[in-house]
Design a protein around this motif. Structure first.
Motif, mmCIF file in Angstrom:
data_model
loop_
_atom_site.group_PDB
_atom_site.id
_atom_site.type_symbol
_atom_site.label_atom_id
_atom_site.label_comp_id
_atom_site.label_asym_id
_atom_site.label_seq_id
_atom_site.Cartn_x
_atom_site.Cartn_y
_atom_site.Cartn_z
ATOM 1 N N ARG A 131 40.533 73.533 31.019
ATOM 2 C CA ARG A 131 40.832 72.902 29.940
ATOM 3 C C ARG A 131 42.146 72.565 29.184
ATOM 4 O O ARG A 131 42.773 71.486 28.994
ATOM 5 N N ARG B 101 47.885 65.638 30.145
ATOM 6 C CA ARG B 101 47.614 64.317 29.809
ATOM 7 C C ARG B 101 48.870 63.622 29.298
ATOM 8 O O ARG B 101 49.858 64.257 28.591
ATOM 9 N N THR C 177 44.772 73.468 30.702
ATOM 10 C CA THR C 177 45.936 72.999 31.569
ATOM 11 C C THR C 177 45.684 71.417 31.736
ATOM 12 O O THR C 177 46.585 70.524 31.817
ATOM 13 N N ARG C 178 44.413 70.873 31.721
ATOM 14 C CA ARG C 178 44.326 69.428 31.644
ATOM 15 C C ARG C 178 44.961 68.811 30.350
ATOM 16 O O ARG C 178 45.473 67.629 30.573
#
Length: 140
Positions: free
Chosen positions: A122, A129, A124-125
């Motif tokens: 989570r 973004r 890393t995402r």
């Protein structure tokens, strides 16, 4: 007989494709023809490198092949002696395997829980973004 005549005719038609001629009306025709004429005899056998290492005798090759056969036969004999089926109690076998696994130290990264991995994914995402778009309209 008819098939032989047709096959011979087909091969003769293909042979004509190897006798290419330069289009005389092309502006590069003289240069192309000069290059073709200069390299018509290339490659020659003299241009290929000579074999410097000795070529093994057929007897030596046969001896190596026989050695490989004997080695392969020995390996096949060793494999045939392996007991591929577990004939004992599966619970005892599982306990033995678990004991061997427990004896090996585990790297810290391996001991991470599923929740820790999902949290890492989570974060890393979130870092990956794209930022919000910049407002490029002039201020009023």
């Amino acid at each position: 007989m008819t098939a032989a005549v047709l096959l011979t005719g087909g091969l003769t038609a293909c042979a004509g494709a190897f006798n290419a001629e330069t289009d005389a009306s092309s502006p590069v025709a003289p240069r192309v023809q000069a290059l073709v004429d200069a390299n018509r005899e290339y490659p020659r056998w003299a241009d290929f490198p000579r074999v410097t290492e000795p070529v093994p005798e057929p007897v030596a090759i046969a001896a190596q092949v026989n050695t490989l056969r004997v080695t392969g036969g020995g390996l096949a004999g060793e494999v045939s002696r392996i007991d591929w089926q577990e004939t004992g109690d599966p619970a005892v076998f599982a306990a033995e395997v678990q004991a061997r696994l427990n004896a090996v130290t585990v790297a810290p990264v391996t001991a991470e829980t599923q929740a820790e991995m999902e949290e890492f994914i989570r974060r890393t995402r979130e870092r990956g973004r794209a930022p919000p778009p910049v407002d490029r309209r002039p201020a009023q």
